[in-house]
Design an enzyme around this catalytic site. Structure first.
Site, PDB file in Angstrom:
ATOM      1  N   CYS A  82       0.841  -1.197   0.000  1.00 34.89           N
ATOM      2  CA  CYS A  82       0.000   0.000   0.000  1.00 34.89           C
ATOM      3  C   CYS A  82       0.883   1.256   0.000  1.00 34.89           C
ATOM      4  O   CYS A  82       1.621   1.476  -0.952  1.00 34.89           O
ATOM      5  CB  CYS A  82      -0.997  -0.037   1.158  1.00 34.89           C
ATOM      6  SG  CYS A  82      -2.386   1.118   0.918  1.00 34.89           S
ATOM      7  N   HIS A 185      -3.794  -4.937  -0.267  1.00 40.06           N
ATOM      8  CA  HIS A 185      -3.351  -5.479   1.022  1.00 40.06           C
ATOM      9  C   HIS A 185      -3.363  -7.006   0.962  1.00 40.06           C
ATOM     10  O   HIS A 185      -4.423  -7.624   1.076  1.00 40.06           O
ATOM     11  CB  HIS A 185      -4.278  -4.996   2.138  1.00 40.06           C
ATOM     12  CG  HIS A 185      -4.097  -3.561   2.489  1.00 40.06           C
ATOM     13  ND1 HIS A 185      -3.159  -3.126   3.398  1.00 40.06           N
ATOM     14  CD2 HIS A 185      -4.725  -2.452   2.023  1.00 40.06           C
ATOM     15  CE1 HIS A 185      -3.214  -1.808   3.492  1.00 40.06           C
ATOM     16  NE2 HIS A 185      -4.149  -1.369   2.663  1.00 40.06           N
ATOM     17  N   GLU A 187      -2.506  -9.016   3.240  1.00 43.80           N
ATOM     18  CA  GLU A 187      -2.963  -9.547   4.532  1.00 43.80           C
ATOM     19  C   GLU A 187      -4.479  -9.538   4.660  1.00 43.80           C
ATOM     20  O   GLU A 187      -5.030 -10.176   5.563  1.00 43.80           O
ATOM     21  CB  GLU A 187      -2.325  -8.756   5.682  1.00 43.80           C
ATOM     22  CG  GLU A 187      -2.864  -7.363   5.901  1.00 43.80           C
ATOM     23  CD  GLU A 187      -2.294  -6.297   4.994  1.00 43.80           C
ATOM     24  OE1 GLU A 187      -2.573  -5.110   5.227  1.00 43.80           O
ATOM     25  OE2 GLU A 187      -1.570  -6.640   4.033  1.00 43.80           O
TER      26      GLU A 187
END
Length: 205
Positions: A82, A185, A187
């Site tokens: 990001c 992202h 994650e």
């Protein structure tokens, strides 16, 4: 083979570290430039404004120098996530012009004006531009999770790995030599994100 996640007050580093651990990494979250200098792999996450994230790096004495030494001079594998990806650029244009790390040609500019909601938040498809070890085993139109209002306007097309379409093209992933970055992202991107992180851990640039 330690993978470090740099702690500079960016907000999402714990979730990034947990996802890397789930992908098989021996992870250390650190604000210590010496740990970065000794790491086998380096991850720079980031949430918020470009200028704030750059200021957070600058507040850690020796961190920018340690990053440059490990990544650009010694060729350690690097992943920016990001705003961590955006910081690889030459500059960000949010609330004035702010210098980036200067590793990738380009500037970080607003997504607006677009006939869609800003920020770009939610799932979107990756459209791969070329093959790369980071994208191994990831489907051409796999969905990943984005949250951002600014995006990278690349200066060199050869650095592009993948785009998304959000009422216009958005740079979603980049790579040059041992350096890579993703606007989305991993994650938060479930199985696709974990596969990308596992690919990063096995990448031998």
């Amino acid at each position: 083979m330690k993978t470090v996640v740099i702690d500079y007050g960016s907000g999402n580093l714990r979730s990034a570290a947990k996802a890397l651990a789930a992908a098989g990494a021996d992870v250390e979250v650190t604000a210590d430039p010496a740990a970065v200098a000794a790491a086998a792999r380096i991850v720079l996450p980031g949430v918020g404004a470009f200028a704030d994230c750059r200021a957070g790096l600058d507040r850690l004495p020796g961190m920018v120098e340690a990053l440059d030494q490990a990544v650009r001079r010694q060729g350690r594998p690097f992943l920016g996530i990001c705003v961590g990806m955006q910081l690889m650029a030459q500059a960000g244009l949010e609330h004035g012009r702010h210098e980036g790390l200067g590793w990738i040609a380009g500037e970080v500019v607003p997504l607006a004006p677009r006939p869609v909601k800003i920020p770009h938040m939610g799932w979107n498809e990756l459209h791969r531009s070329r093959e790369h070890p980071l994208l191994a085993g990831i489907a051409q139109d796999a969905d990943v999770y984005f949250v951002h209002s600014y995006h990278l306007r690349l200066g060199a097309d050869e650095d592009l790995l993948a785009r998304a379409d959000y009422a216009g093209p958005v740079v979603a992933a980049i790579a040059r030599d041992n350096m890579a970055g993703v606007q989305f992202h991993p994650e938060k991107s479930q199985a696709t994100g974990l596969r990308l992180l596992a690919n990063f851990l096995s990448w031998r640039p």
